[in-house]
Design an enzyme around this catalytic site. Structure first.
Site, PDB file in Angstrom:
ATOM      1  N   SER A  30       0.822  -1.213   0.000  1.00 50.81           N
ATOM      2  CA  SER A  30       0.000   0.000   0.000  1.00 50.81           C
ATOM      3  C   SER A  30       0.856   1.262   0.000  1.00 50.81           C
ATOM      4  O   SER A  30       0.334   2.370  -0.017  1.00 50.81           O
ATOM      5  CB  SER A  30      -0.932   0.009   1.220  1.00 50.81           C
ATOM      6  N   ASN A 117      -2.154  -2.685  13.049  1.00 49.22           N
ATOM      7  CA  ASN A 117      -3.611  -2.580  12.973  1.00 49.22           C
ATOM      8  C   ASN A 117      -4.150  -1.367  13.741  1.00 49.22           C
ATOM      9  O   ASN A 117      -4.995  -0.622  13.235  1.00 49.22           O
ATOM     10  CB  ASN A 117      -4.268  -3.864  13.484  1.00 49.22           C
ATOM     11  N   THR A 162     -40.836  26.000 -10.302  1.00 48.84           N
ATOM     12  CA  THR A 162     -41.141  24.626  -9.892  1.00 48.84           C
ATOM     13  C   THR A 162     -41.321  23.885 -11.215  1.00 48.84           C
ATOM     14  O   THR A 162     -41.798  24.461 -12.206  1.00 48.84           O
ATOM     15  CB  THR A 162     -42.437  24.531  -9.045  1.00 48.84           C
ATOM     16  N   HIS A 163     -40.879  22.642 -11.247  1.00 48.03           N
ATOM     17  CA  HIS A 163     -40.888  21.866 -12.503  1.00 48.03           C
ATOM     18  C   HIS A 163     -40.074  22.553 -13.605  1.00 48.03           C
ATOM     19  O   HIS A 163     -40.331  22.358 -14.788  1.00 48.03           O
ATOM     20  CB  HIS A 163     -42.307  21.614 -13.013  1.00 48.03           C
ATOM     21  N   LYS A 290     -17.619  30.108 -28.292  1.00 44.54           N
ATOM     22  CA  LYS A 290     -17.968  29.413 -27.056  1.00 44.54           C
ATOM     23  C   LYS A 290     -17.223  29.920 -25.823  1.00 44.54           C
ATOM     24  O   LYS A 290     -16.048  30.202 -25.857  1.00 44.54           O
ATOM     25  CB  LYS A 290     -17.672  27.907 -27.195  1.00 44.54           C
ATOM     26  N   ASN A 292     -17.389  28.170 -22.164  1.00 43.38           N
ATOM     27  CA  ASN A 292     -18.039  27.064 -21.460  1.00 43.38           C
ATOM     28  C   ASN A 292     -17.856  27.138 -19.948  1.00 43.38           C
ATOM     29  O   ASN A 292     -16.763  27.443 -19.481  1.00 43.38           O
ATOM     30  CB  ASN A 292     -17.462  25.733 -21.967  1.00 43.38           C
ATOM     31  N   GLU A 297     -19.456  22.479 -14.509  1.00 45.04           N
ATOM     32  CA  GLU A 297     -19.671  21.170 -15.150  1.00 45.04           C
ATOM     33  C   GLU A 297     -18.819  20.087 -14.495  1.00 45.04           C
ATOM     34  O   GLU A 297     -19.271  18.974 -14.245  1.00 45.04           O
ATOM     35  CB  GLU A 297     -19.325  21.243 -16.644  1.00 45.04           C
ATOM     36  N   TYR A 324      -9.426  -6.926  12.533  1.00 41.81           N
ATOM     37  CA  TYR A 324      -8.811  -6.353  11.336  1.00 41.81           C
ATOM     38  C   TYR A 324      -8.748  -7.391  10.224  1.00 41.81           C
ATOM     39  O   TYR A 324      -8.438  -8.562  10.461  1.00 41.81           O
ATOM     40  CB  TYR A 324      -7.389  -5.854  11.648  1.00 41.81           C
ATOM     41  N   GLN A 329      -7.204  -2.281   4.009  1.00 37.39           N
ATOM     42  CA  GLN A 329      -6.218  -1.478   3.286  1.00 37.39           C
ATOM     43  C   GLN A 329      -6.881  -0.743   2.114  1.00 37.39           C
ATOM     44  O   GLN A 329      -6.391   0.278   1.658  1.00 37.39           O
ATOM     45  CB  GLN A 329      -5.100  -2.388   2.788  1.00 37.39           C
ATOM     46  N   LYS A 332      -8.258   3.309   1.892  1.00 34.71           N
ATOM     47  CA  LYS A 332      -7.514   4.562   1.747  1.00 34.71           C
ATOM     48  C   LYS A 332      -7.778   5.302   0.451  1.00 34.71           C
ATOM     49  O   LYS A 332      -8.027   6.516   0.452  1.00 34.71           O
ATOM     50  CB  LYS A 332      -6.018   4.296   1.904  1.00 34.71           C
TER      51      LYS A 332
HETATM   52  N1  ARG Z   1      -1.169  -1.376   5.160  1.00 32.14           N
HETATM   53  C1  ARG Z   1      -2.096  -1.906   6.110  1.00 32.14           C
HETATM   54  C2  ARG Z   1      -3.464  -1.215   5.951  1.00 32.14           C
HETATM   55  O1  ARG Z   1      -3.506  -0.249   5.300  1.00 32.14           O
HETATM   56  C3  ARG Z   1      -1.591  -1.698   7.504  1.00 32.14           C
HETATM   57  C4  ARG Z   1      -2.074  -2.708   8.482  1.00 32.14           C
HETATM   58  C5  ARG Z   1      -1.567  -4.048   8.120  1.00 32.14           C
HETATM   59  N2  ARG Z   1      -1.836  -4.998   9.110  1.00 32.14           N
HETATM   60  C6  ARG Z   1      -1.626  -6.307   8.890  1.00 32.14           C
HETATM   61  N3  ARG Z   1      -1.884  -7.102   9.850  1.00 32.14           N
HETATM   62  N4  ARG Z   1      -1.206  -6.761   7.723  1.00 32.14           N
HETATM   63  O2  ARG Z   1      -4.450  -1.653   6.445  1.00 32.14           O
END
Ligand code: ARG
Length: 465
Positions: A30, A117, A162-163, A290, A292, A297, A324, A329, A332
């Protein structure tokens, strides 16, 4: 980013007998997106080390070494001198490995009594809390700009719809204050969400807590959390706060898409109610005439991804067993993109809204064209004693005459109006004008210019207070 893979480099490599498959390493990493948490990761680690020293798990000397080392790692990252490694998986292990490179064996003690975690859950909350405060400020800036514009346009008359059919005249300021009210609710929701973001999971460790004599109130205080969380299993698995934030964002963007739609309509040649400054528009590479309304938009379009991120997170959490899971992951990217998108849209609108100019004459003409004072004529007849249903019928006939003659009610002579009812007298013209119509709606929440000014004053006081 490097990806040299060897079992010994992994902080968890002890029980493994072969290196991670090269694709799996990239697939599970990640660090490509969670490195933006580095600052909050380091802040959390410094608080954790400080707490460990206070309860006697680390010596003061070790604590100082760790803090100095972490500050140096942060400086390296900020100077662009940090080489992120995919084989170290995520921001947490990258930072920790670099700390250990710098300060040696003491670096390995930082992770005592915690797990990635509870660490990641803490990092996201710290990060999101800061972003919420930035977003709240942008929202305030947009609201202030809307109030200024509403005050400037308190007397400007436009057709209310309205409408999407002309209904009754309203003031442009009043219309803008309707947008404002949506944003008030958004700002309230954001602050409400912040309360549940600002709870500290650190100390839950992997899922069950830790055997060290930690004091979670110390870490919570150091990190500015309102309190430590209650249950360790819930602490590492809960992502409600991210879902709540995305739900705030989806509703905000839904509101922004409604504003956008109106701005797009109003800048069209068919409405021609407003002008947006050139710096917020773009041209066409083929059609020289134009201009725009790209910003509205795009904001309207970006609502799609934000609404999508809310559904992503809800679906991510659906059916997950405690505690967990690696699934988390995946929280994010939707969350980060939501934050970035909302910030961008709010900035564009906060900059643009005060620069909107109303084409007052066109708005007025449009209000006149649609028989927008027909209800006022009916109300006039009712006040003279006619039952409302009969008045509705009489005015309907007068409107049909106006359509055929291409004239507004206010442009008919008294004699012409009296064909439809002989109780109409020459005081009728006071109610048939656009000004008379809006001024008559002079109560809390009504469209009268005086009410718009009063509402702006109240809103300004609330915004300041
Ligand atoms: N990169 C992990 C996440 O975003 C961190 C936690 C990982 N924990 C594990 N037990 N592999 O969730």
């Amino acid at each position: 980013m490097t990806d040299s893979s060897k079992t010994s480099e992994k902080p968890w490599g002890g029980r493994f007998s072969e290196p991670t498959d090269a694709f799996v390493e990239r697939f599970t990493a990640s660090v490509g997106f969670d490195q933006r948490l580095y600052h909050h990761d380091i802040t959390g680690s410094i608080a954790h080390a400080t707490m460990l020293a206070e309860v006697g798990v680390l010596t003061d000397e070790e604590k100082l070494q760790i803090i100095e080392g972490l500050e140096a790692v942060k400086a390296d990252i900020e100077a662009g001198k940090f080489e992120w490694s995919v084989s170290l998986e995520d921001v947490h292990m990258n930072v920790e490995a670099r700390l250990t490179d710098r300060i040696g064996i003491t670096g390995k003690k930082l992770h005592t009594g915690r797990s990635r975690n509870d660490q990641v859950a803490t990092d996201i909350r710290l990060y999101l809390r800061d972003e919420i405060d930035v977003i709240a400020e942008e929202l305030t800036r947009l609201r202030a700009g809307l109030l200024d514009l509403a005050e400037r346009e308190a007397d400007t008359i436009m057709p209310g719809f309205t409408h999407l059919q002309t209904a009754q005249p309203v003031t442009f300021g009043h219309h803008l204050l309707a947008w404002y009210e949506m944003l008030v609710r958004d700002a309230d929701r954001l602050q409400d969400c912040r309360k549940r973001v600002n709870v500290m999971p650190l100390g839950a460790a992997a899922l069950a807590g830790t055997t060290y004599p930690i004091d979670r109130t110390i870490t919570a205080r150091l990190l500015g959390f309102d309190r430590p969380s209650e249950n360790s299993l819930d602490s590492v698995s809960d992502r409600d706060f991210a879902i709540e934030f995305c739900s705030f964002a989806a509703l905000l963007m839904t509101h922004m898409s409604r504003f956008s739609e109106e701005l797009v309509l109003w800048t069209s040649a068919q409405f021609d109610f407003i002008d947006l400054p050139d710096r917020f528009c773009t041209g066409s590479s083929i059609m020289p005439q134009k201009k725009n309304p790209d910003v509205p938009e795009l904001v309207r379009g970006k609502t799609g991804r934000v609404n999508g991120h809310l559904v992503s997170l809800l679906t991510l959490m659906k059916s997950q067993p405690l505690a967990y899971n690696k699934d988390n992951q995946e929280d994010k990217e939707p969350l980060f993109d939501t934050i970035d998108t909302v910030k961008g849209c709010l900035k564009a609108y906060a900059d643009m809204v005060p620069a909107i100019t109303a084409k007052v004459d066109n708005m007025r003409e449009a209000a006149k064209r649609g028989f927008s004072t027909a209800t006022d004529l009916a109300d006039y007849l009712v006040k003279k004693g006619m039952p409302f249903r009969d008045a509705h019928e009489v005015v309907g006939k007068a409107v049909a005459f106006g359509v055929a003659e291409r004239r507004d009610l206010s442009e008919m002579t008294l004699a012409e109006l009296q064909q439809f009812s002989d109780i109409i007298a020459d005081d009728v013209f006071g109610v048939l004008t656009l000004e008379g119509s809006v001024q008559a709606r002079d109560h809390l929440g009504g469209t009268a210019p005086a009410q718009v000014r009063a509402a702006v004053a109240r809103a300004r006081a609330a915004l300041a207070g």
